[in-house]
Design an enzyme around this catalytic site. Structure first.
Site, PDB file in Angstrom:
ATOM      1  N   ASN A   9      39.692  33.239  -1.184  1.00 24.89           N
ATOM      2  CA  ASN A   9      38.524  33.456  -0.333  1.00 24.89           C
ATOM      3  C   ASN A   9      38.948  34.039   1.001  1.00 24.89           C
ATOM      4  OD1 ASN A   9      37.820  31.617   2.185  1.00 24.89           O
ATOM      5  ND2 ASN A   9      39.083  30.398   0.795  1.00 24.89           N
ATOM      6  N   CYS A  39      43.805  28.936   9.112  1.00 21.64           N
ATOM      7  CA  CYS A  39      42.982  29.675   8.173  1.00 21.64           C
ATOM      8  C   CYS A  39      43.637  31.045   8.028  1.00 21.64           C
ATOM      9  CB  CYS A  39      41.564  29.813   8.725  1.00 21.64           C
ATOM     10  SG  CYS A  39      40.527  30.851   7.694  1.00 21.64           S
ATOM     11  N   GLY A  90      42.665  26.222  -5.545  1.00 18.58           N
ATOM     12  CA  GLY A  90      42.552  25.894  -6.969  1.00 18.58           C
ATOM     13  C   GLY A  90      43.892  25.588  -7.620  1.00 18.58           C
ATOM     14  N   THR A 103      44.363  26.354   2.410  1.00 19.69           N
ATOM     15  CA  THR A 103      44.702  27.364   1.387  1.00 19.69           C
ATOM     16  C   THR A 103      46.040  28.038   1.707  1.00 19.69           C
ATOM     17  OG1 THR A 103      43.390  28.993   2.592  1.00 19.69           O
ATOM     18  CG2 THR A 103      42.316  27.861   0.750  1.00 19.69           C
ATOM     19  N   LYS A 139      31.533  21.897   6.335  1.00 18.85           N
ATOM     20  CA  LYS A 139      32.135  23.208   6.601  1.00 18.85           C
ATOM     21  C   LYS A 139      32.699  23.147   8.020  1.00 18.85           C
ATOM     22  CE  LYS A 139      32.870  27.678   6.203  1.00 18.85           C
ATOM     23  NZ  LYS A 139      34.096  28.035   5.467  1.00 18.85           N
ATOM     24  N   SER A 140      33.802  23.854   8.283  1.00 21.18           N
ATOM     25  CA  SER A 140      34.376  23.794   9.637  1.00 21.18           C
ATOM     26  C   SER A 140      33.373  24.304  10.668  1.00 21.18           C
ATOM     27  CB  SER A 140      35.655  24.627   9.716  1.00 21.18           C
ATOM     28  OG  SER A 140      36.681  24.023   8.987  1.00 21.18           O
ATOM     29  N   LYS A 176      44.522  18.701   9.586  1.00 17.08           N
ATOM     30  CA  LYS A 176      44.614  19.383   8.286  1.00 17.08           C
ATOM     31  C   LYS A 176      45.628  20.518   8.378  1.00 17.08           C
ATOM     32  CE  LYS A 176      41.873  21.417   4.589  1.00 17.08           C
ATOM     33  NZ  LYS A 176      40.578  21.986   4.215  1.00 17.08           N
TER      34      LYS A 176
HETATM   35  C1  LIG Z   1      35.274  29.131  -0.338  1.00 25.20           C
HETATM   36  C2  LIG Z   1      36.183  28.269   0.481  1.00 25.20           C
HETATM   37  C3  LIG Z   1      35.864  27.983   1.812  1.00 25.20           C
HETATM   38  C4  LIG Z   1      36.699  27.167   2.581  1.00 25.20           C
HETATM   39  N1  LIG Z   1      36.360  26.882   3.868  1.00 25.20           N
HETATM   40  C5  LIG Z   1      37.133  26.020   4.598  1.00 25.20           C
HETATM   41  C6  LIG Z   1      36.764  25.636   5.903  1.00 25.20           C
HETATM   42  O1  LIG Z   1      35.736  26.040   6.450  1.00 25.20           O
HETATM   43  N2  LIG Z   1      37.583  24.768   6.562  1.00 25.20           N
HETATM   44  C7  LIG Z   1      38.734  24.250   6.014  1.00 25.20           C
HETATM   45  O2  LIG Z   1      39.437  23.454   6.663  1.00 25.20           O
HETATM   46  N3  LIG Z   1      39.091  24.599   4.748  1.00 25.20           N
HETATM   47  C8  LIG Z   1      38.328  25.453   4.041  1.00 25.20           C
HETATM   48  N4  LIG Z   1      38.688  25.773   2.767  1.00 25.20           N
HETATM   49  C9  LIG Z   1      39.882  25.144   2.174  1.00 25.20           C
HETATM   50  C10 LIG Z   1      39.494  23.890   1.363  1.00 25.20           C
HETATM   51  O3  LIG Z   1      38.887  22.914   2.178  1.00 25.20           O
HETATM   52  C11 LIG Z   1      40.721  23.285   0.663  1.00 25.20           C
HETATM   53  O4  LIG Z   1      41.628  22.824   1.649  1.00 25.20           O
HETATM   54  C12 LIG Z   1      41.450  24.265  -0.227  1.00 25.20           C
HETATM   55  O5  LIG Z   1      40.540  25.143  -0.875  1.00 25.20           O
HETATM   56  C13 LIG Z   1      42.287  23.548  -1.297  1.00 25.20           C
HETATM   57  O6  LIG Z   1      41.498  22.733  -2.123  1.00 25.20           O
HETATM   58  P1  LIG Z   1      40.890  23.231  -3.539  1.00 25.20           P
HETATM   59  O7  LIG Z   1      42.010  23.873  -4.294  1.00 25.20           O
HETATM   60  O8  LIG Z   1      40.348  22.004  -4.185  1.00 25.20           O
HETATM   61  O9  LIG Z   1      39.820  24.209  -3.195  1.00 25.20           O
HETATM   62  C14 LIG Z   1      37.881  26.619   1.993  1.00 25.20           C
HETATM   63  C15 LIG Z   1      38.197  26.915   0.660  1.00 25.20           C
HETATM   64  C16 LIG Z   1      37.368  27.724  -0.098  1.00 25.20           C
HETATM   65  C17 LIG Z   1      37.737  28.009  -1.534  1.00 25.20           C
END
Ligand SMILES: Cc1cc2nc3c(=O)[nH]c(=O)nc-3n(C[C@H](O)[C@H](O)[C@H](O)COP(=O)(O)O)c2cc1C
Length: 313
Positions: A67, A125, A216, A191, A40-41, A164
């Site tokens: 989220n 974010c 997603g 996201t 987690k970040s 990222k």
């Molecule tokens: C519940 C949740 C929490 C996330 N927290 C972080 C985070 O703390 N740091 C970060 O760089 N990305 C965070 N992300 C983004 C994910 O790391 C990822 O880049 C993004 O969700 C796309 O991938 P996915 O479609 O497989 O989830 C979060 C995503 C979700 C859904």
């Protein structure tokens, strides 16, 4: 450029989903097919983030996932405690970091680097806690600011740096600034949005933070495009994130240019064993698709180039 550490198999979890040390241990025990784990970040100070509900998620087909966590984190002291006792047998550890200012990014990088095989710098974010003053909303949209963050993180540590990117940006300009400032790889990406979901019963936005980052399946074509364009421009190592839920997604991202594949939203609603089984199914599917070809040969194949081996030094 520093090479990424060897990540075999080239699968990791995405930051924010199953991304704490005790889960990594459970994943390893459950036989997960992850060559790396991303935390987690980690932020500069302890932070609670937004109030619940912070995730829109349903098992229904085609349901969007959003989220609005707004980067909750325990204190760097607590992260240091947790990471100092983490022993991963087969996998690499990538520590994701963020800050409210470029200097804070560097402070967190310096503290986390001793535990990490690489640092992933979260450059965007789309959610924040109401009233919060932070550069996280805009940082990933301003190439010079992103470059400054990477420059300070580079000066603060020796570890490979993954920048990222946010899809909500002129991400190639941001990537260029980051690579020039010392980033070694790109994360494609975070996201999208923020977006909105409304509850039919209460007639109100579902998320307490009103809006949230979209992840997603809905995100996949966007981050796939980012991966493709970033590889075409920079031919650097890329960790891809966004809707990877099955081997086909992993193969597409690899052909677009990713040498490591991150799984996030696909783990939602699943326990560790089911998630571990998903990682095995994805990797077995990729191997079957390769049919004897080496994984590095598939990296960037959609560009019609003979791809350089970017996976490992
Ligand atoms: C519940 C949740 C929490 C996330 N927290 C972080 C985070 O703390 N740091 C970060 O760089 N990305 C965070 N992300 C983004 C994910 O790391 C990822 O880049 C993004 O969700 C796309 O991938 P996915 O479609 O497989 O989830 C979060 C995503 C979700 C859904």
């Amino acid at each position: 450029m520093k090479p990424l550490p060897p990540i075999h198999p080239p699968l990791v979890n995405a930051s924010g989903i199953l991304s704490y040390p005790e889960v990594f241990r459970a994943f390893e025990k459950a036989g997960a097919c992850l060559g790396g784990y991303v935390t987690k970040s980690v932020g500069p100070v302890e932070k609670a983030g937004n109030e619940n509900p912070v995730v829109v998620y349903s098992e229904e087909k085609d349901a969007p996932v959003l989220n609005s966590l707004a980067l909750p984190t325990q204190s760097p002291d607590d992260w240091e405690k947790d990471l100092s006792t983490l022993r991963l047998e087969r996998s690499r550890l990538i520590v994701s970091i963020y800050g409210g200012t470029p200097e804070e990014f560097a402070q967190v990088a310096e503290r986390m680097a001793p535990f990490a095989d690489a640092l992933e710098v979260n450059l965007g974010c789309p959610n924040k806690v109401p009233g919060e003053r932070t550069i996280m909303e805009s940082i990933g949209q301003v190439p010079s600011l992103s470059g400054e963050v990477i420059r300070l993180v580079r000066a603060a540590c020796e570890k490979p740096i993954v920048a990222k990117l946010s899809p909500n940006s002129d991400y190639l300009a941001v990537a260029e600034a980051c690579l020039a400032a010392g980033a070694d790889a790109l994360g494609c990406g975070n996201t999208l949005g923020p977006g909105l979901a409304i509850d039919l019963t209460s007639r109100q936005p579902i998320l307490a933070g009103t809006t949230g980052g979209v992840s997603g399946p809905a995100l996949k074509p966007i981050n796939l495009r980012m991966t493709y364009e970033a590889y075409a421009r920079f031919q650097c190592p890329i960790i891809a994130y966004g809707g990877i839920a099955a081997w086909r997604d992993a193969v597409e991202y690899t052909m677009a240019g990713a040498c490591v594949l991150g799984i996030g939203t696909a783990f939602l609603g699943k326990g560790t064993h089911e998630s571990a089984a998903l990682t095995r199914a994805i990797w077995e599917g990729v191997l079957a698709y390769l049919d004897g070809l080496s994984f590095p040969d598939l990296v960037g194949a959609a560009h019609g180039l003979s791809a350089p081996d970017l996976t490992h030094a």
